[in-house]
Design a protein around this motif. Structure first.
Motif, PDB file in Angstrom:
ATOM      1  N   ASP A 123       0.826  -1.216   0.000  1.00 36.13           N
ATOM      2  CA  ASP A 123       0.000   0.000   0.000  1.00 36.13           C
ATOM      3  C   ASP A 123       0.860   1.267   0.000  1.00 36.13           C
ATOM      4  OD1 ASP A 123      -2.343  -1.436   0.064  1.00 36.13           O
ATOM      5  OD2 ASP A 123      -2.648  -1.237   2.236  1.00 36.13           O
ATOM      6  N   LEU A 124       1.937   1.228   0.766  1.00 34.28           N
ATOM      7  CA  LEU A 124       2.776   2.431   0.919  1.00 34.28           C
ATOM      8  C   LEU A 124       3.859   2.535  -0.159  1.00 34.28           C
ATOM      9  CD1 LEU A 124       3.245   2.410   4.806  1.00 34.28           C
ATOM     10  CD2 LEU A 124       1.791   3.949   3.483  1.00 34.28           C
ATOM     11  N   GLY A 125       4.062   1.453  -0.891  1.00 35.09           N
ATOM     12  CA  GLY A 125       5.097   1.464  -1.932  1.00 35.09           C
ATOM     13  C   GLY A 125       6.500   1.527  -1.353  1.00 35.09           C
ATOM     14  N   VAL A 126       6.699   0.815  -0.233  1.00 38.69           N
ATOM     15  CA  VAL A 126       8.039   0.767   0.381  1.00 38.69           C
ATOM     16  C   VAL A 126       8.454  -0.699   0.524  1.00 38.69           C
ATOM     17  CG1 VAL A 126       7.789   2.955   1.627  1.00 38.69           C
ATOM     18  CG2 VAL A 126       7.127   0.810   2.759  1.00 38.69           C
ATOM     19  N   PRO A 127       9.758  -0.969   0.581  1.00 41.76           N
ATOM     20  CA  PRO A 127      10.178  -2.361   0.784  1.00 41.76           C
ATOM     21  C   PRO A 127       9.841  -2.841   2.194  1.00 41.76           C
ATOM     22  CG  PRO A 127      12.087  -0.880   0.704  1.00 41.76           C
ATOM     23  CD  PRO A 127      10.889  -0.043   0.434  1.00 41.76           C
ATOM     24  N   GLN A 128       9.874  -4.148   2.385  1.00 40.64           N
ATOM     25  CA  GLN A 128       9.683  -4.685   3.740  1.00 40.64           C
ATOM     26  C   GLN A 128      10.747  -4.091   4.664  1.00 40.64           C
ATOM     27  OE1 GLN A 128       8.636  -8.954   4.473  1.00 40.64           O
ATOM     28  NE2 GLN A 128      10.643  -8.953   5.454  1.00 40.64           N
ATOM     29  N   ILE A 129      10.383  -3.884   5.910  1.00 44.01           N
ATOM     30  CA  ILE A 129      11.295  -3.262   6.879  1.00 44.01           C
ATOM     31  C   ILE A 129      12.626  -4.008   6.934  1.00 44.01           C
ATOM     32  CG2 ILE A 129      11.621  -2.874   9.373  1.00 44.01           C
ATOM     33  CD1 ILE A 129       8.639  -2.158   9.493  1.00 44.01           C
ATOM     34  N   ASN A 130      13.711  -3.258   6.891  1.00 43.92           N
ATOM     35  CA  ASN A 130      15.050  -3.865   6.974  1.00 43.92           C
ATOM     36  C   ASN A 130      15.978  -2.956   7.777  1.00 43.92           C
ATOM     37  OD1 ASN A 130      16.879  -2.162   5.034  1.00 43.92           O
ATOM     38  ND2 ASN A 130      14.913  -2.380   4.002  1.00 43.92           N
ATOM     39  N   PRO A 131      16.995  -3.560   8.410  1.00 45.16           N
ATOM     40  CA  PRO A 131      17.845  -2.787   9.336  1.00 45.16           C
ATOM     41  C   PRO A 131      18.745  -1.745   8.664  1.00 45.16           C
ATOM     42  CG  PRO A 131      18.603  -5.077   9.182  1.00 45.16           C
ATOM     43  CD  PRO A 131      17.332  -4.989   8.401  1.00 45.16           C
ATOM     44  N   VAL A 132      18.902  -1.841   7.353  1.00 42.13           N
ATOM     45  CA  VAL A 132      19.757  -0.860   6.667  1.00 42.13           C
ATOM     46  C   VAL A 132      19.038   0.478   6.527  1.00 42.13           C
ATOM     47  CG1 VAL A 132      21.025  -0.347   4.538  1.00 42.13           C
ATOM     48  CG2 VAL A 132      20.928  -2.694   5.418  1.00 42.13           C
ATOM     49  N   GLU A 133      17.763   0.412   6.120  1.00 36.62           N
ATOM     50  CA  GLU A 133      17.045   1.653   5.807  1.00 36.62           C
ATOM     51  C   GLU A 133      16.074   2.109   6.890  1.00 36.62           C
ATOM     52  OE1 GLU A 133      16.281   1.539   1.085  1.00 36.62           O
ATOM     53  OE2 GLU A 133      15.266  -0.018   2.223  1.00 36.62           O
ATOM     54  N   ASP A 134      15.517   1.167   7.647  1.00 35.18           N
ATOM     55  CA  ASP A 134      14.367   1.491   8.494  1.00 35.18           C
ATOM     56  C   ASP A 134      14.690   1.655   9.972  1.00 35.18           C
ATOM     57  OD1 ASP A 134      11.985   1.335   6.607  1.00 35.18           O
ATOM     58  OD2 ASP A 134      13.062  -0.523   6.172  1.00 35.18           O
ATOM     59  N   ARG A 135      14.032   2.645  10.575  1.00 37.93           N
ATOM     60  CA  ARG A 135      14.090   2.856  12.016  1.00 37.93           C
ATOM     61  C   ARG A 135      12.647   2.883  12.498  1.00 37.93           C
ATOM     62  NH1 ARG A 135      17.976   1.212  10.691  1.00 37.93           N
ATOM     63  NH2 ARG A 135      19.999   2.193  10.413  1.00 37.93           N
ATOM     64  N   ALA A 136      12.400   2.511  13.757  1.00 32.34           N
ATOM     65  CA  ALA A 136      11.009   2.453  14.219  1.00 32.34           C
ATOM     66  C   ALA A 136      10.874   2.867  15.679  1.00 32.34           C
ATOM     67  CB  ALA A 136      10.468   1.027  14.041  1.00 32.34           C
ATOM     68  N   MET A 137       9.740   3.498  15.966  1.00 34.69           N
ATOM     69  CA  MET A 137       9.353   3.800  17.340  1.00 34.69           C
ATOM     70  C   MET A 137       7.954   3.224  17.545  1.00 34.69           C
ATOM     71  SD  MET A 137      10.566   7.662  18.145  1.00 34.69           S
ATOM     72  CE  MET A 137      12.201   8.293  17.739  1.00 34.69           C
TER      73      MET A 137
END
Ligand code: A2P
Length: 286
Positions: free
Chosen positions: A233-247
């Protein structure tokens, strides 16, 4: 926790006079009821109080007098500050629990009333606890949106990331309204557009879902992630430690479940003292 602070400012060397100060009081400036379960309010900010967007403080009211001694104790709970660190007032977003010791009373506050606020902000949902990345994910359920209401108005969020994804899962549509209006308001906020850069809000991808009332996107965010639907839906890759940060900020079951999922994607939990890929705070309910 110290409930009353003895102060000796009027004491002289010869006759030390101890006077009990009132607990830290702040004045309510604004109240808005969003649903029969949710409300937000603003209070004055202590002049000396500094905090980092995403942190929480203890707030509350004086409890009822003890039937035996007549003494009153403050009734305090941890609340995420929903306003950003540069705001001259403090905003909070709260649930109303009809038999909750604090919120059964707090829900009746009006502008001009006093609340108690301990000006000692703490918390892990801060940019300092994360390593640099491309995308930041804010995962909220219910009133867990509060720290993100702060971080979405924090310039550093947009300086640090190319994309800012905020997911909010609530039972009913009306419970999304506070967050929806806040995000909408960013588009016309002249000060923020000037401060952060015209059109900064275009970095935001808002993903609201409901679980118990019909809406355009239904389901728990965790289930929608497992199915890959969120990423498509968002047009982003699955979460991965290189690109993604999360709270993460929501109810306990949600926090635990999403924590496990983030670990499964290879993300490592961070802290103020050890910045990593994601951080978790629980929503503080009455
Ligand atoms: P659900 O209606 O399926 O329980 P609450 O108001 O109870 O704090 O819940 C807020 C939202 O969080 C609800 O939409 C609820 O969905 C959802 N939720 C509760 N537990 C989880 C979980 N473990 N993972 C994802 N969402 C959850």
């Amino acid at each position: 926790m110290t409930e009353m602070r003895p102060v000796t400012d009027q004491a002289t060397d010869a006759t030390p006079v101890k006077k009990l100060a009132l607990p830290d009081a702040q004045t309510v400036t604004f109240v808005k009821h969003w649903t029969d379960r949710l409300f937000s309010f603003r209070v004055t900010r202590p002049a000396s109080m500094r905090f980092r967007s995403g942190e929480f403080v203890m707030i509350g009211l004086m409890g009822d007098p003890d039937p035996k001694t007549g003494k009153q104790k403050p009734l305090l709970r941890a609340y995420s500050i929903a306003s950003p660190s540069w705001d001259e007032e403090l905003e909070f977003y709260s649930i109303k629990v009809q038999d909750g010791p604090l919120t059964s009373r707090l829900q009746h506050i009006q502008p001009g009333d006093a609340i108690i606020l301990r000006p000692k902000p703490v918390g892990t949902l801060v940019h300092d606890a994360l390593l640099p990345g491309k995308r930041i994910w804010f995962f909220a359920t219910g009133t867990g949106f509060a720290p993100f209401a702060s971080l979405l108005r924090e310039p550093q969020t947009y300086e640090d990331y190319d994309e800012v994804i905020i997911t909010h899962t609530c039972r009913e549509v009306g419970e999304l309204q506070y967050g929806r209006e806040l995000i909408e308001s960013l588009k016309t906020d002249e000060m923020l557009n000037e401060l952060i850069g015209e059109g900064f809000w275009k970095k935001i991808k808002y993903y609201p879902t409901t679980t118990r009332e019909e809406s355009p996107k239904m389901g728990r965010i965790t289930d929608l992630m497992r199915k890959g639907e969120v990423f498509a839906d968002l047009g982003v890759p699955q979460i991965n430690p290189v690109e993604d940060r999360a709270m993460v900020c929501g109810n306990l079951a949600f926090n635990l479940e999403i924590k496990e999922m983030l670990e499964g994607y290879g993300l490592v939990e961070g802290a103020n003292s050890n910045p990593q890929h994601y951080v978790v705070e629980k929503a503080f309910l009455d």
